[in-house]
Write an enzyme that holds these catalytic residues in place. Structure first.
Site, PDB file in Angstrom:
ATOM      1  CD  GLU A 204      -3.290  -1.334   2.077  1.00 24.66           C
ATOM      2  OE1 GLU A 204      -3.281   0.158   3.006  1.00 24.66           O
ATOM      3  OE2 GLU A 204      -3.816  -1.767   2.383  1.00 24.66           O
ATOM      4  CG  ASP A 241      -5.545  -3.522   9.846  1.00 21.10           C
ATOM      5  OD1 ASP A 241      -5.822  -4.788  10.513  1.00 21.10           O
ATOM      6  OD2 ASP A 241      -5.867  -3.589   8.564  1.00 21.10           O
ATOM      7  CD  GLU A 286      -8.453  -2.444   9.473  1.00 20.33           C
ATOM      8  OE1 GLU A 286      -8.182  -0.848   9.626  1.00 20.33           O
ATOM      9  OE2 GLU A 286      -8.367  -3.145   8.936  1.00 20.33           O
ATOM     10  CG  ASP A 313     -10.973  -5.393   6.542  1.00 19.90           C
ATOM     11  OD1 ASP A 313     -11.620  -5.187   7.258  1.00 19.90           O
ATOM     12  OD2 ASP A 313      -9.981  -5.196   6.782  1.00 19.90           O
ATOM     13  CE  LYS A 338     -10.517  -3.880   3.846  1.00 16.81           C
ATOM     14  NZ  LYS A 338     -10.086  -4.635   4.014  1.00 16.81           N
ATOM     15  NE  ARG A 367     -10.266  -5.378  -0.092  1.00 20.81           N
ATOM     16  CZ  ARG A 367     -10.312  -6.945   1.287  1.00 20.81           C
ATOM     17  NH1 ARG A 367     -12.312  -6.742   0.697  1.00 20.81           N
ATOM     18  NH2 ARG A 367      -9.661  -7.424   1.731  1.00 20.81           N
ATOM     19  CB  SER A 368      -3.829  -4.819   0.103  1.00 17.00           C
ATOM     20  OG  SER A 368      -4.281  -6.310   0.153  1.00 17.00           O
ATOM     21  CE  LYS A 389      -6.430   0.178   6.862  1.00 16.85           C
ATOM     22  NZ  LYS A 389      -6.885  -1.303   7.628  1.00 16.85           N
TER      23      LYS A 389
HETATM   24  P1  PGA Z   1      -6.773  -5.948   2.272  1.00 11.06           P
HETATM   25  O1  PGA Z   1      -5.912  -5.427   3.210  1.00 11.06           O
HETATM   26  O2  PGA Z   1      -7.484  -5.480   1.093  1.00 11.06           O
HETATM   27  O3  PGA Z   1      -5.600  -6.897   2.067  1.00 11.06           O
HETATM   28  O4  PGA Z   1      -7.823  -7.184   3.165  1.00 11.06           O
HETATM   29  C1  PGA Z   1      -6.790  -3.934   3.834  1.00 11.06           C
HETATM   30  C2  PGA Z   1      -7.460  -3.880   5.105  1.00 11.06           C
HETATM   31  O5  PGA Z   1      -6.520  -5.400   5.915  1.00 11.06           O
HETATM   32  O6  PGA Z   1      -7.216  -2.817   5.915  1.00 11.06           O
HETATM   33 ZN    ZN Z   2      -7.754  -4.509   8.240  1.00  6.79          ZN
END
Ligand code: PGA
Ligand code: ZN
Length: 429
Positions: A204, A241, A286, A313, A338, A367-368, A389
């Protein structure tokens, strides 16, 4: 009305295939949207359909693209793009499964978001204003939480905890918030370099120094904030997080803190996090515990929930029923939002509304794995969610969202949320 729907396979910020959808209306308007993808995913997320075999090690999305161009296109052609709720219901019913597993949530979300953009454009309304209208909310500019240090599945497990983020608490405007975050991000890189530590980029855009413990990472956060000429706890507070689901060792029944070389049970995790909040200016945590440890979440919330934000999350996966279960149990006091965990825009707006009604703070999140699509900036601003975020202030997949916020901020009617997304903080820190 929808005249044509066309999907294609494009690529996300990790170079993985993802779905992009074009929705064309009869009056010649194009709405386009691309779907993001997570790495540390929750088990209850809407189903991301991958081909499973063939090109890109099975990660292709040709099947999902085919569903948009075939069955979905036939079903939605002629539909009024301004009827978002009806369109999303049609898509959910057409799929017919609980997690949108038949057609793929990535197929359905692409159509849902692209239709929303087409509606806004055909009405000549900025997207965030159209979102506000759909949600029945007052728009406003969100406070960002900005990734500075990364570990977990976003950085080769270089640290056990996934994210340490900076929240520019004393910023009076979005511009100032971004400026402060950029200063902290740069200062963190300088602090790492001064210690001879790597300043490698994580997924990220944050730094991936591979620190051994959460405490060392938090010390580095404090040092970075000070190096940036800011006061920790006053100008900048810290969000974390843990992404504890990716630490959970089911066979052991405990969390594996591999970098620390130890296992921790639920009580030890809660102790560790409580300790962090006592010694560092932590305002939000988180996924401190696993997604199925509801009892642990209730204990954690009793312990810390009146002082800081506890965000679910993987726990909630932007799912209304899971959120309602959390509210019943007193688990967490905030929800990460998300779009691709949910699968439709209307479903996502529903979760934000349910969170608000229960006094849970919403945090709109990327998302990542991301694309240049900046829909979430308009979503956060349109719903007046209060927090966003996006990741770090590096790489164009992330900057596309910050830049869209900068454009939205030109609307003089919009206020900046500041720290209103942290209603419990007055008692804490
Ligand atoms: P992810 O990470 O998109 O890989 O789930 C983001 C998060 O955990 O907040
Ligand atoms: Zn998360």
């Amino acid at each position: 009305r929808i005249a044509r729907v066309h999907a294609r396979q494009i690529f996300d910020s990790r170079g993985r295939p993802t779905v992009e959808v074009d929705v064309l209306t009869g009056d010649g308007v194009l709405g386009r949207a691309a779907v993001p993808s997570g790495a540390s995913t929750g088990s209850s997320e809407a189903w991301e359909m991958r081909d499973g075999t063939g090109e890109y090690a099975g990660l292709g999305v040709r099947t999902a693209v085919g569903h948009v161009n075939g069955e979905i296109a036939r079903a939605v052609t002629g539909h009024d793009v301004r009827e978002q709720a009806a369109l999303d219901k049609l898509l959910i019913d057409l799929d017919g499964t609980e997690h949108l597993a038949r057609l793929g949530a990535n197929a359905i979300l692409g159509v849902s978001l692209a239709a929303c953009r087409a509606a806004a454009d055909s009405l000549r309304t900025p997207l965030y204003r159209w979102v506000a209208e759909l949600a029945g909310t007052a728009p406003g500019l969100p406070m960002p939480m900005v990734n500075i240090l990364s570990g977990g599945l976003h950085a080769g497990r270089g640290m056990d905890v996934q994210d340490f983020l900076a929240v520019p608490a004393s910023a009076a405007s979005l511009d100032e918030a971004i400026e402060m975050a950029i200063r902290v991000r740069s200062a963190a890189a300088d602090a790492l370099a001064a210690r001879g530590l790597p300043t490698l980029l994580a997924d990220e855009g944050g730094l991936s120094p591979g620190l051994e413990t959460g405490r060392v990472a938090l010390e580095l956060m404090v040092e970075a904030i000070e190096r940036a000429g800011l006061t920790p706890g006053r100008d900048v507070v810290v969000a974390i997080d843990v992404a504890a689901h990716s630490l959970w060792d089911a066979a052991e029944g405990r969390y594996h803190l591999a970098r620390e070389g130890r296992y921790a049970d639920r009580a030890e995790m809660i102790e560790m996090i409580a300790g962090w909040t006592e010694d560092f200016p932590v305002a939000s945590v988180e996924d401190a515990l696993d997604e199925e440890d509801w009892q642990g979440w209730t204990l954690l919330t009793e312990r810390l929930g009146d002082r800081i934000n506890l965000i679910g999350d993987d726990l909630f996966t932007t799912d209304r029923r899971r959120l309602e279960q959390g509210v019943r149990l007193g688990a967490a006091n905030g929800v990460l939002v998300k779009v691709n965990q949910n699968g439709t825009l209307s479903g996502t707006l529903d979760v934000i509304a349910a969170a608000r009604a229960a006094g849970y703070v919403p945090v709109v999140s990327a998302r990542s794995g991301e694309t240049e699509d900046s829909f979430i900036s308009d979503l956060a601003a349109g719903t007046g969610a209060g927090q966003i975020k996006i990741g770090s202030v590096r790489t164009s997949d992330r900057m596309a969202k910050y830049n869209q916020l900068v454009r939205i901020a030109e609307d003089p009617a919009l206020g900046f949320a500041g720290m209103t997304g942290y209603p419990r903080l007055a008692a804490g820190l």
